[in-house]
Design an enzyme around this catalytic site. Structure first.
Site, PDB file in Angstrom:
ATOM      1  N   VAL A 471      87.741  84.332  29.894  1.00  0.00           N
ATOM      2  CA  VAL A 471      87.949  82.895  30.118  1.00  0.00           C
ATOM      3  C   VAL A 471      89.117  82.669  31.071  1.00  0.00           C
ATOM      4  O   VAL A 471      89.007  81.920  32.054  1.00  0.00           O
ATOM      5  CB  VAL A 471      88.190  82.167  28.781  1.00  0.00           C
ATOM      6  CG1 VAL A 471      88.558  80.697  29.038  1.00  0.00           C
ATOM      7  CG2 VAL A 471      86.955  82.251  27.898  1.00  0.00           C
ATOM      8  N   THR A 551      93.921  82.799  25.014  1.00  0.00           N
ATOM      9  CA  THR A 551      93.907  83.953  24.128  1.00  0.00           C
ATOM     10  C   THR A 551      93.222  83.561  22.824  1.00  0.00           C
ATOM     11  O   THR A 551      92.810  82.414  22.639  1.00  0.00           O
ATOM     12  CB  THR A 551      95.332  84.435  23.809  1.00  0.00           C
ATOM     13  OG1 THR A 551      95.952  83.509  22.891  1.00  0.00           O
ATOM     14  CG2 THR A 551      96.179  84.534  25.069  1.00  0.00           C
ATOM     15  N   VAL A 605      85.356  73.491  20.735  1.00  0.00           N
ATOM     16  CA  VAL A 605      84.010  73.199  20.221  1.00  0.00           C
ATOM     17  C   VAL A 605      83.087  72.916  21.400  1.00  0.00           C
ATOM     18  O   VAL A 605      83.369  72.027  22.201  1.00  0.00           O
ATOM     19  CB  VAL A 605      84.016  71.976  19.288  1.00  0.00           C
ATOM     20  CG1 VAL A 605      82.623  71.711  18.738  1.00  0.00           C
ATOM     21  CG2 VAL A 605      85.014  72.155  18.165  1.00  0.00           C
ATOM     22  N   LEU A 609      81.153  71.266  26.818  1.00  0.00           N
ATOM     23  CA  LEU A 609      80.534  70.002  26.434  1.00  0.00           C
ATOM     24  C   LEU A 609      81.599  68.968  26.049  1.00  0.00           C
ATOM     25  O   LEU A 609      82.559  69.297  25.345  1.00  0.00           O
ATOM     26  CB  LEU A 609      79.585  70.204  25.252  1.00  0.00           C
ATOM     27  CG  LEU A 609      78.327  71.044  25.511  1.00  0.00           C
ATOM     28  CD1 LEU A 609      77.529  71.192  24.231  1.00  0.00           C
ATOM     29  CD2 LEU A 609      77.467  70.408  26.591  1.00  0.00           C
ATOM     30  N   GLU A 663      81.847  87.083  20.035  1.00  0.00           N
ATOM     31  CA  GLU A 663      83.189  87.641  20.035  1.00  0.00           C
ATOM     32  C   GLU A 663      83.079  89.164  20.192  1.00  0.00           C
ATOM     33  O   GLU A 663      82.016  89.743  19.937  1.00  0.00           O
ATOM     34  CB  GLU A 663      83.900  87.309  18.716  1.00  0.00           C
ATOM     35  CG  GLU A 663      84.094  85.833  18.438  1.00  0.00           C
ATOM     36  CD  GLU A 663      85.149  85.202  19.327  1.00  0.00           C
ATOM     37  OE1 GLU A 663      85.974  85.946  19.891  1.00  0.00           O
ATOM     38  OE2 GLU A 663      85.141  83.967  19.470  1.00  0.00           O
ATOM     39  N   ASP A 674      83.600  81.272  12.981  1.00  0.00           N
ATOM     40  CA  ASP A 674      83.772  80.502  14.203  1.00  0.00           C
ATOM     41  C   ASP A 674      83.207  79.093  14.053  1.00  0.00           C
ATOM     42  O   ASP A 674      83.816  78.115  14.482  1.00  0.00           O
ATOM     43  CB  ASP A 674      83.086  81.232  15.369  1.00  0.00           C
ATOM     44  CG  ASP A 674      83.459  80.636  16.715  1.00  0.00           C
ATOM     45  OD1 ASP A 674      84.664  80.518  17.000  1.00  0.00           O
ATOM     46  OD2 ASP A 674      82.539  80.281  17.478  1.00  0.00           O
ATOM     47  N   LYS A 678      85.145  75.375  14.075  1.00  0.00           N
ATOM     48  CA  LYS A 678      84.710  74.264  14.935  1.00  0.00           C
ATOM     49  C   LYS A 678      84.417  73.016  14.107  1.00  0.00           C
ATOM     50  O   LYS A 678      84.781  71.895  14.497  1.00  0.00           O
ATOM     51  CB  LYS A 678      83.480  74.677  15.733  1.00  0.00           C
ATOM     52  CG  LYS A 678      83.753  75.755  16.766  1.00  0.00           C
ATOM     53  CD  LYS A 678      82.468  76.191  17.467  1.00  0.00           C
ATOM     54  CE  LYS A 678      82.744  77.275  18.512  1.00  0.00           C
ATOM     55  NZ  LYS A 678      81.513  77.745  19.189  1.00  0.00           N
TER      56      LYS A 678
END
Length: 811
Positions: A471, A551, A605, A609, A663, A674, A678
């Protein structure tokens, strides 16, 4: 005719003097050339005077260096032997006089002000002698013959009536070029040598221009003109091409060293324009100063500052209603020659604060304690002290007059940057707003004001990035590609001032080259820890700063509070802080609100989007979110869309990892951790105080598969394939699909595997896409649906990028 003044840097070397000759001799009208001492000579003369007074033989070394410097200048400039020898003869005579005076000071070990003034006069006398011989057909006139002063409050003040008469008598006939030494003068009755103060050569030139009614006064220096701010602090500062006398005076009084402040007075009263030019860049337009103000210009013309400020406060209930307190304050200060450059008084009359230079602070306190000794003894006035370590900033512009909101915007800008104003002042003329701050915040204050009032060509966001994996790496590449466009189209400059990975960091307030940052980080990066990274960022104290966390580190997430409390915005792809304990989440949001910065985590999240932004828009407009239903794991959706007769569950999980949807440890996705994070974040943004342990979990992978190492997991997960394939075939026959759904219904949260049929909005969800249905009081019968690509490094990076852009408020 015109008057041209050349500063010390303009007569400092053979090259610069050649430029002076070219500039002066190109003028097609009579010109008076006023020159300063060679660069650094006045300081050198003062230093050797001090050494001689102390009985220090090293004054002779300083004197010999000064002698050699001037003689070498003559030998390099004057090529005709006869002319050179004649000039050297006159020069040597002056140098011998200087040497004899210094010798006398050394012997008696005493240095009166009269002798000191005489010694420093040799700087201009030597330089003007050299320049007058080098310029073609120039005559030399001695300023001591016509610039006359008188003493007031221990300072030499020009007697304008006598000076103007003597100038007119001296300059009855104007040759093509007249050279005059600046700075120096004589007392009107004793004829003792005096001077006009440091920078006084500008003043000499202005006095001559006013008395002779010159067409223009040109000040030639080593900068292109007045700048919007100090370019050593603000890289985006630029030259102010036109300004009024008032604006020039205000900026000069508050530290802009382009021109000596008293210079403006004679030119102003005779309406003579002043042009600031650069000897070393004569083609530059410079700064043109007149009575006229630019009514169509920006409200703020420039920013100036004084770094060595002490604030002295006289305070006490005994001052209220008492006439003459301020008179006594400023009378006592004037008697010892202390200049006050800013005054702030409470309307209750119980407090008067004023700013002086650090060098004057202790003496000011001493004389005021003496003046108010009785009041101090009786407790009517509190103890008088000097607060040091401060800086004064002046925001100047004639267009601030009658312009609502300038002060509000100014102090709002400072507040958002975490800068507290200790004292402030604004006169009824509204051309100057001055304020005092801690000196450690000076750079930050100047940059934030300059940027906020669009004195810069573009707005600057200074970014610190932690994490350069998938990322973070994509984000830096997107910024690199978009930087030029953002500057050209949006007036926004994204400047990367810090990059850190797990082991190393590089920090540079001037900006890091994004074409070469991997090599720079690897070869020149300093070892780091989260705590060290935090300390270094806070130490840099840069305005408009944004910390970007790409991170998954809890240690990095733990730094957010420190950054937000120091007015550094935070943009996080890291979910840990926003999904952690509710009290911590709430505290971070409150801290950001109180300090006026932003804590953004849209990509926590749905990757790119606009889910959180949409929810915030709903709640901020008064709507209430009642229910959320969502597929929030791109990884799990990819797995359930990939499973088929040919591809079992275990292989689908491998494919998700290979495609970098999951992940590095896919158990995090399969365990629902995860998705739970979210859902907790979304529930909180919807207004519900939810923690992860409040979420009901209906998982499809039994707990035993999460025990042991990752290698163990890969070995045992195929055991689920057969059972899962059987369930898949049954669903397929019924026209249904599996979706791992997160739900929140009025604060009650759950996650789990659900079967959806063709009529359900979740049925046609392809690939790794995400979807969310938001039911609100307004969107009740027909919930709002947001759907799209919800996983992948590139779209996540784009979402982080969007959060960064939103901080700049680009429209």
């Amino acid at each position: 005719m015109k008057v041209m003044k050349f500063g010390g840097s303009s007569v400092d070397s053979v090259k610069s003097v050649l430029e002076v000759k070219k500039i002066v001799e190109a003028v097609n009208e009579p010109v008076v050339v006023v020159v300063s001492a060679m660069g650094g000579v006045t300081d050198q003369l003062l230093n050797m005077s001090k050494l001689a007074m102390q009985g220090d033989y090293t004054y002779e070394k300083e004197y010999n260096q000064l002698t050699t410097r001037h003689i070498e200048m003559v030998e390099n400039l004057i090529t005709v032997p006869e002319a050179r020898n004649e000039l050297l003869k006159q020069l040597t005579c002056l140098l011998d006089e200087l040497g004899n005076i210094l010798r006398g000071v050394f012997l008696v070990k005493d240095l009166s002000q009269k002798t000191s003034d005489m010694i420093v006069s040799y700087g201009e006398r030597l330089s003007s002698l050299i320049i007058s011989h080098f310029l073609t057909n120039a005559q030399l006139l001695d300023a001591r013959d016509f610039i006359k002063t008188e003493k007031q409050f221990k300072k030499h003040i020009v007697d304008f009536e006598l000076t103007n008469r003597l100038i007119k008598e001296t300059f009855v006939q104007l040759p093509k070029i007249t050279v005059v030494p600046g700075f120096i003068a004589t007392h009107k009755t004793t004829n003792d040598i005096t001077n006009l103060g440091r920078g006084g050569s500008d003043y000499t030139a202005s006095i001559l221009a006013a008395a002779l009614k010159a067409s223009i006064l040109e000040i030639w220096t080593d900068v292109d003109g007045f700048m919007t701010a100090d370019p050593r602090i603000i890289s985006t500062a630029y030259v102010i091409e036109e300004m009024s006398y008032t604006e020039a005076m205000e900026l000069s009084n508050f530290g802009a060293k382009v021109i000596y402040p008293p210079t403006i007075f004679p030119a102003y009263h005779t309406n003579i324009p002043i042009l600031i030019k650069n000897t070393f860049n004569p083609e530059a337009k410079g700064t043109y100063i007149t009575k006229e103000k630019n009514a169509n210009g920006k409200s703020i013309k420039g920013i100036s500052s004084i770094s060595d400020t002490s604030l002295i406060t006289v305070q006490g209930m005994g001052m209220v209603g008492v006439i003459g307190v301020n008179y006594r304050i400023f009378k006592a200060l004037s008697e010892v020659g202390i200049s006050v450059f800013m005054v702030s008084q409470a309307s209750s009359e119980n407090t008067t604060s004023f700013a002086v230079r650090d060098a004057d602070a202790d003496l000011a306190v001493k004389v005021l304690r003496k003046e108010f000794a009785l009041e101090l003894t009786q407790g009517e006035i509190n103890d008088i002290k000097a607060e040091k370590g401060l800086a004064t900033v002046a925001v100047v512009g004639e267009n601030m007059k009658r312009t609502p909101g300038i002060a509000g915007k100014l102090f709002g800008t400072l507040g958002r940057s975490g800068i507290s104003v200790i004292a402030c002042a604004q006169g009824a003329s509204e051309t100057n707003i001055s304020f005092v701050i801690q000196s450690q915040y000076l750079r930050k204050a100047l940059n934030s004001i300059h940027d906020s009032f669009f004195l810069s060509e573009y707005q600057v966001l200074n970014l610190f990035l932690a994490g350069i994996g998938t990322v973070g790496g994509h984000l830096l590449e997107q910024i690199r590609r978009q930087q030029k466009t953002l500057i050209e189209q949006n007036g926004l400059k994204l400047k990367i001032v810090g990059i850190a990975d797990v082991n190393n960091m590089i920090l540079d307030r001037k900006g890091i080259d994004l074409d070469n940052y991997p090599n720079e980080l690897r070869n020149n990066g300093q070892q780091t820890t989260p705590a060290l990274l935090r300390d270094e960022i806070l130490k840099m104290n840069i305005f408009n700063s944004v910390f970007v966390d790409c991170t998954a580190s809890p240690e990095i997430a733990a730094l957010y509070e420190d950054f937000l409390s120091h007015n550094i915005s935070v943009v996080a792809a890291n979910k840990i802080a926003a999904s952690g304990p509710f009290n911590n989440y709430h505290w971070l949001k409150e801290t950001a609100r109180k300090t006026g910065v932003k804590y953004l985590f849209e990509t926590n999240v749905g990757a790119g989007l606009p889910i959180i932004n949409t929810m915030n828009a709903l709640t901020n407009s008064g709507d209430k979110i009642l229910k959320l239903q969502a597929v929030l794991s791109g990884t799990l959706n990819f797995i359930f869309n990939t499973i088929s007769k040919e591809i079992p569950l275990s292989r689908a999980i491998e494919m998700a990892k290979e495609a970098r949807f999951s992940e590095p440890d896919p158990r995090i996705d399969l365990s629902g951790t995860d998705v739970i994070r979210k859902l907790v974040i979304l529930s909180r943004e919807a207004g519900y105080a939810v923690n992860q342990e409040d979420v009901v979990r209906n998982l499809f992978v039994p707990d035993q598969y999460f025990k042991g190492s990752l290698d163990d997991f890969w070995k045992v997960i195929p055991a689920m394939d057969a059972d899962f394939e059987e369930k898949r075939r049954k669903l397929e026959a019924e026209g249904k699909k599996y979706r791992f759904v997160a739900e929140m219904d009025r604060g009650k949260c759950s996650v789990g595997l659900q079967e959806v049929d063709r009529s359900h909005p979740f049925y046609e969800l392809e690939g790794s896409n995400n979807i969310i249905m938001i039911t609100t009081e307004r969107y009740n019968e027909y919930p709002m649906i947001i759907k799209g690509y919800g996983a992948g490094a590139e779209v996540t990076a784009a979402g982080v990028f969007s959060d960064i852009i939103s901080i700049a408020n680009i429209r």
